[in-house]
Motif scaffolding. Structure first.
Motif, PDB file in Angstrom:
ATOM      1  N   ARG A   1       4.637  -5.194 -40.464  1.00  0.00           N
ATOM      2  CA  ARG A   1       5.431  -6.292 -39.926  1.00  0.00           C
ATOM      3  C   ARG A   1       4.506  -7.431 -39.524  1.00  0.00           C
ATOM      4  N   VAL A   2       5.094  -8.574 -39.333  1.00  0.00           N
ATOM      5  CA  VAL A   2       4.342  -9.754 -38.911  1.00  0.00           C
ATOM      6  C   VAL A   2       4.752 -10.080 -37.482  1.00  0.00           C
ATOM      7  N   GLU A   3       3.771 -10.228 -36.620  1.00  0.00           N
ATOM      8  CA  GLU A   3       4.049 -10.605 -35.242  1.00  0.00           C
ATOM      9  C   GLU A   3       3.375 -11.943 -34.968  1.00  0.00           C
ATOM     10  N   ILE A   4       4.103 -12.807 -34.299  1.00  0.00           N
ATOM     11  CA  ILE A   4       3.541 -14.097 -33.898  1.00  0.00           C
ATOM     12  C   ILE A   4       3.413 -14.067 -32.386  1.00  0.00           C
ATOM     13  N   THR A   5       2.220 -14.253 -31.887  1.00  0.00           N
ATOM     14  CA  THR A   5       1.993 -14.178 -30.449  1.00  0.00           C
ATOM     15  C   THR A   5       2.638 -15.359 -29.733  1.00  0.00           C
ATOM     16  N   ALA A   6       2.851 -15.198 -28.446  1.00  0.00           N
ATOM     17  CA  ALA A   6       3.412 -16.280 -27.632  1.00  0.00           C
ATOM     18  C   ALA A   6       2.488 -17.496 -27.670  1.00  0.00           C
ATOM     19  N   ARG A   7       1.204 -17.258 -27.694  1.00  0.00           N
ATOM     20  CA  ARG A   7       0.233 -18.361 -27.746  1.00  0.00           C
ATOM     21  C   ARG A   7       0.367 -19.152 -29.048  1.00  0.00           C
ATOM     22  N   ALA A   8       0.547 -18.435 -30.157  1.00  0.00           N
ATOM     23  CA  ALA A   8       0.714 -19.095 -31.449  1.00  0.00           C
ATOM     24  C   ALA A   8       2.039 -19.854 -31.509  1.00  0.00           C
ATOM     25  N   LEU A   9       3.103 -19.266 -30.970  1.00  0.00           N
ATOM     26  CA  LEU A   9       4.398 -19.961 -30.934  1.00  0.00           C
ATOM     27  C   LEU A   9       4.327 -21.223 -30.082  1.00  0.00           C
ATOM     28  N   THR A  10       3.598 -21.136 -28.976  1.00  0.00           N
ATOM     29  CA  THR A  10       3.438 -22.302 -28.105  1.00  0.00           C
ATOM     30  C   THR A  10       2.681 -23.411 -28.831  1.00  0.00           C
ATOM     31  N   ALA A  11       1.615 -23.052 -29.525  1.00  0.00           N
ATOM     32  CA  ALA A  11       0.836 -24.046 -30.275  1.00  0.00           C
ATOM     33  C   ALA A  11       1.668 -24.666 -31.388  1.00  0.00           C
ATOM     34  N   LEU A  12       2.455 -23.845 -32.062  1.00  0.00           N
ATOM     35  CA  LEU A  12       3.333 -24.343 -33.124  1.00  0.00           C
ATOM     36  C   LEU A  12       4.369 -25.313 -32.557  1.00  0.00           C
TER      37      LEU A  12
ATOM     38  N   ALA B   1       4.805 -29.346 -33.357  1.00  0.00           N
ATOM     39  CA  ALA B   1       6.086 -29.889 -33.842  1.00  0.00           C
ATOM     40  C   ALA B   1       6.589 -30.986 -32.913  1.00  0.00           C
ATOM     41  N   ALA B   2       6.466 -30.770 -31.616  1.00  0.00           N
ATOM     42  CA  ALA B   2       6.918 -31.766 -30.639  1.00  0.00           C
ATOM     43  C   ALA B   2       6.058 -33.028 -30.701  1.00  0.00           C
ATOM     44  N   ALA B   3       4.760 -32.857 -30.821  1.00  0.00           N
ATOM     45  CA  ALA B   3       3.860 -34.010 -30.891  1.00  0.00           C
ATOM     46  C   ALA B   3       4.156 -34.850 -32.123  1.00  0.00           C
ATOM     47  N   GLU B   4       4.393 -34.187 -33.230  1.00  0.00           N
ATOM     48  CA  GLU B   4       4.714 -34.894 -34.472  1.00  0.00           C
ATOM     49  C   GLU B   4       6.012 -35.685 -34.323  1.00  0.00           C
TER      50      GLU B   4
ATOM     51  N   ALA C   1      -0.794 -34.235 -29.163  1.00  0.00           N
ATOM     52  CA  ALA C   1      -0.398 -32.890 -28.711  1.00  0.00           C
ATOM     53  C   ALA C   1      -1.014 -32.549 -27.356  1.00  0.00           C
ATOM     54  N   LYS C   2      -2.210 -33.049 -27.096  1.00  0.00           N
ATOM     55  CA  LYS C   2      -2.870 -32.723 -25.826  1.00  0.00           C
ATOM     56  C   LYS C   2      -2.136 -33.325 -24.626  1.00  0.00           C
TER      57      LYS C   2
ATOM     58  N   THR D   1       7.381 -30.917 -22.002  1.00  0.00           N
ATOM     59  CA  THR D   1       7.157 -31.916 -20.964  1.00  0.00           C
ATOM     60  C   THR D   1       6.039 -32.837 -21.429  1.00  0.00           C
ATOM     61  N   GLY D   2       6.311 -34.148 -21.398  1.00  0.00           N
ATOM     62  CA  GLY D   2       5.297 -35.106 -21.789  1.00  0.00           C
ATOM     63  C   GLY D   2       5.894 -36.453 -22.119  1.00  0.00           C
ATOM     64  N   PRO D   3       5.073 -37.366 -22.609  1.00  0.00           N
ATOM     65  CA  PRO D   3       5.546 -38.716 -22.920  1.00  0.00           C
ATOM     66  C   PRO D   3       6.214 -38.787 -24.292  1.00  0.00           C
ATOM     67  N   ILE D   4       6.796 -39.947 -24.551  1.00  0.00           N
ATOM     68  CA  ILE D   4       7.390 -40.247 -25.851  1.00  0.00           C
ATOM     69  C   ILE D   4       6.866 -41.612 -26.284  1.00  0.00           C
ATOM     70  N   ARG D   5       6.800 -41.837 -27.571  1.00  0.00           N
ATOM     71  CA  ARG D   5       6.381 -43.140 -28.090  1.00  0.00           C
ATOM     72  C   ARG D   5       7.400 -44.188 -27.689  1.00  0.00           C
TER      73      ARG D   5
END
Length: 115
Positions: free
Chosen positions: A21-32, A36-39, A45-46, A64-68
């Protein structure tokens, strides 16, 4: 050269042919989700904080963060929430139940330096 016993001839492997099976860690999901949000929000993203939680079997995203800077920020944020939800779902292969965006500021385009 043969493709092996699990090959379908088209170069793809049937879903049940590979054990495990394939598992995606919480850390990887957060980075993903952050990417996506930054884009979508068009900010670095920082500058974003993303929290992921489980909500009745679905992912719940808190961004949580700014918007263009743009003419209708409220409409843009609402649209971004839907787009982020869809994009994370596509990339992670998980259902995203809700996306909450808390705006903390605006990012403006830099104009050339005036001398």
């Amino acid at each position: 050269m043969t493709a092996g016993p699990a090959s379908t001839g088209s170069g793809s492997v049937p879903a049940g042919a590979v054990p495990g099976r394939v598992e995606i860690t919480a850390r990887a999901l957060t980075a993903l989700a952050r990417a996506a949000a930054a884009e979508r929000l068009r900010v670095p993203a920082k500058r974003l904080r993303v929290g992921i939680d489980d909500e009745q079997g679905s992912l719940a995203l808190d961004v949580t963060g700014p918007i263009r800077d743009q003419p209708d920020i409220v409409r843009a944020a609402a649209s971004a929430a839907d787009d982020i939800k869809q994009r994370v779902s596509e990339l992670a292969g998980r259902r995203v139940g809700r996306t909450h965006i808390e705006l903390t500021g605006l990012v403006r385009e830099h104009e050339g330096r005036v001398r």
